[in-house]
Write a protein that holds these residues in place. Structure first.
Motif, PDB file in Angstrom:
ATOM      1  N   TYR A  34      -6.887  -8.611   3.247  1.00  0.00           N
ATOM      2  CA  TYR A  34      -6.813  -7.271   3.816  1.00  0.00           C
ATOM      3  C   TYR A  34      -7.896  -7.049   4.856  1.00  0.00           C
ATOM      4  CZ  TYR A  34      -9.744  -7.409  -0.206  1.00  0.00           C
ATOM      5  OH  TYR A  34     -10.671  -7.816  -1.123  1.00  0.00           O
ATOM      6  N   ARG A  93      -3.443   1.086   5.704  1.00  0.00           N
ATOM      7  CA  ARG A  93      -4.370  -0.026   5.710  1.00  0.00           C
ATOM      8  C   ARG A  93      -5.808   0.379   6.010  1.00  0.00           C
ATOM      9  NH1 ARG A  93      -4.651  -3.287   9.624  1.00  0.00           N
ATOM     10  NH2 ARG A  93      -2.766  -2.285  10.359  1.00  0.00           N
ATOM     11  N   TYR A 114      -8.401   3.335  -6.670  1.00  0.00           N
ATOM     12  CA  TYR A 114      -8.766   1.993  -6.208  1.00  0.00           C
ATOM     13  C   TYR A 114      -8.351   0.937  -7.226  1.00  0.00           C
ATOM     14  CZ  TYR A 114     -11.273  -2.083  -4.627  1.00  0.00           C
ATOM     15  OH  TYR A 114     -11.567  -3.354  -4.223  1.00  0.00           O
ATOM     16  N   LEU A 151      -0.700   4.913   0.631  1.00  0.00           N
ATOM     17  CA  LEU A 151      -1.960   4.562   1.290  1.00  0.00           C
ATOM     18  C   LEU A 151      -1.657   3.773   2.561  1.00  0.00           C
ATOM     19  CD1 LEU A 151      -4.832   3.151  -0.934  1.00  0.00           C
ATOM     20  CD2 LEU A 151      -4.818   5.186   0.490  1.00  0.00           C
ATOM     21  N   VAL A 166      -4.547   0.427  -7.192  1.00  0.00           N
ATOM     22  CA  VAL A 166      -4.046  -0.294  -6.026  1.00  0.00           C
ATOM     23  C   VAL A 166      -4.532  -1.735  -6.053  1.00  0.00           C
ATOM     24  CG1 VAL A 166      -3.960  -0.332  -3.513  1.00  0.00           C
ATOM     25  CG2 VAL A 166      -4.042   1.840  -4.724  1.00  0.00           C
ATOM     26  N   ARG A 167      -5.745  -1.905  -6.558  1.00  0.00           N
ATOM     27  CA  ARG A 167      -6.316  -3.246  -6.689  1.00  0.00           C
ATOM     28  C   ARG A 167      -5.340  -4.172  -7.415  1.00  0.00           C
ATOM     29  NH1 ARG A 167      -9.543  -5.840  -3.651  1.00  0.00           N
ATOM     30  NH2 ARG A 167      -8.012  -7.424  -4.069  1.00  0.00           N
ATOM     31  N   HIS A 223     -11.932   0.076  -0.163  1.00  0.00           N
ATOM     32  CA  HIS A 223     -12.414  -1.228  -0.590  1.00  0.00           C
ATOM     33  C   HIS A 223     -13.891  -1.400  -0.294  1.00  0.00           C
ATOM     34  CE1 HIS A 223     -13.087  -5.630  -0.056  1.00  0.00           C
ATOM     35  NE2 HIS A 223     -12.553  -5.617  -1.240  1.00  0.00           N
ATOM     36  N   LEU A 245       0.824  -1.206   0.000  1.00  0.00           N
ATOM     37  CA  LEU A 245       0.000   0.000   0.000  1.00  0.00           C
ATOM     38  C   LEU A 245       0.859   1.257   0.000  1.00  0.00           C
ATOM     39  CD1 LEU A 245      -2.790  -1.059   2.532  1.00  0.00           C
ATOM     40  CD2 LEU A 245      -2.893  -1.042   0.033  1.00  0.00           C
ATOM     41  N   GLN A 266      -7.157   3.212   5.515  1.00  0.00           N
ATOM     42  CA  GLN A 266      -7.641   3.977   4.353  1.00  0.00           C
ATOM     43  C   GLN A 266      -8.047   3.023   3.238  1.00  0.00           C
ATOM     44  OE1 GLN A 266      -4.294   6.470   3.481  1.00  0.00           O
ATOM     45  NE2 GLN A 266      -4.609   7.794   5.264  1.00  0.00           N
ATOM     46  N   TRP A 267      -7.199   2.056   2.985  1.00  0.00           N
ATOM     47  CA  TRP A 267      -7.497   1.070   1.949  1.00  0.00           C
ATOM     48  C   TRP A 267      -8.785   0.314   2.272  1.00  0.00           C
ATOM     49  CZ3 TRP A 267      -7.290  -0.505  -2.728  1.00  0.00           C
ATOM     50  CH2 TRP A 267      -7.514  -1.842  -3.066  1.00  0.00           C
TER      51      TRP A 267
END
Lengths: 132, 132
Positions: free
Chosen positions: B3, A21, A88, A19, A91-92, A28, A14, A23-24
């Motif tokens: 995650y 965690r 998104y 980014l 990062v995905r 998501h 991340l 935030q991710w």
DNA sequence: TATTATAGTTACCTTAGATAACAATTACCC
DNA sequence: GGGTAATTGTTATCTAAGGTAACTATAATA
């Protein structure tokens, strides 16, 4: 088994996108559920409300979120902004690749079994929560 | 899948003993490995050295650790103090109970399969690390 | 012997969790 | 309908936990 997850490794992935965690996790949730209120996110993350307030505020500052009207004047409903959506997706890719790497050599059947067990654990956690 | 671990739930259990996850992780490593240097702990947690320094310092303040001579005058080797050991056993009970609860309804066979997969993932992570 | 590598610490920054106390809005109950 | 409850979110404050940069002390090596 349970007290040694691999979060720190995910953090490394991340970090490539500046980014974190939590935030991710919000990105998501919004990517898969469309929109959410802060309370909804707090339940999802199993975290207190002020924690969500901070994370969402940060994501807003980064222009990854936008507001949409809620059914109340109390609730604050957010969704991904166009910028948030494109981030998104980006990062995905990184996360998918990371998951593939760490699952290397594990048969598809075993992977599905593991995912199934995770789901059951999660539902156990939820029923534990509601009892309380 | 990856995650969304259940760390926050574990934190709740640890909080009953005024413990935090990183602290618990160190106690667990020492309980199963006897002793360790800070670099060893950093590798185990996949974390930078200053992070370990802080966690160990806190555990020392709480009198859960004691020093033993290392092979160097550089390295600082620690192990559980008697107080640390008794705390570990106590918390161990809480954690075991927690794990039993969240694994409720999952067959022994499936549990073992999941643990096996976790091990494989971990070894993938390590080989990924050493390549780098 | 001089340089390099290793172990650890200190200082400083950010994220992320928790509580407590509060404002604003809505729901409910008599 | 008016007064009380509950819900939603925020602010303030504390601690843990991660990171990098810069440093000391010791050991290894060229």
């Amino acid at each position: 088994m349970l007290y040694r997850p691999f979060e720190s490794q995910l953090n490394v992935q991340l970090a490539k996108h500046d980014l974190y965690r939590a935030q991710w996790s919000v990105l998501h949730y919004l990517a898969t559920n469309g929109s959410a209120t802060l309370v909804e996110l707090a339940h999802y993350q199993r975290v207190e409300k002020p924690t969500v307030t901070r994370t969402v505020t940060r994501l807003e500052e980064l222009n990854y979120l936008e507001h949409i009207p809620g059914k109340d004047r109390r609730e604050k409903r957010v969704r991904l902004s166009p910028l948030g959506e494109s981030l998104y997706k980006e990062v995905r890719l990184t996360v998918d690749q990371f998951e593939q790497e760490i699952l290397k050599g594990i048969s598809e059947k075993d992977q599905l079994a593991a995912i199934q067990i995770m789901k059951e654990i999660r539902s156990n956690l939820i029923s534990k929560e509601t009892v309380k």
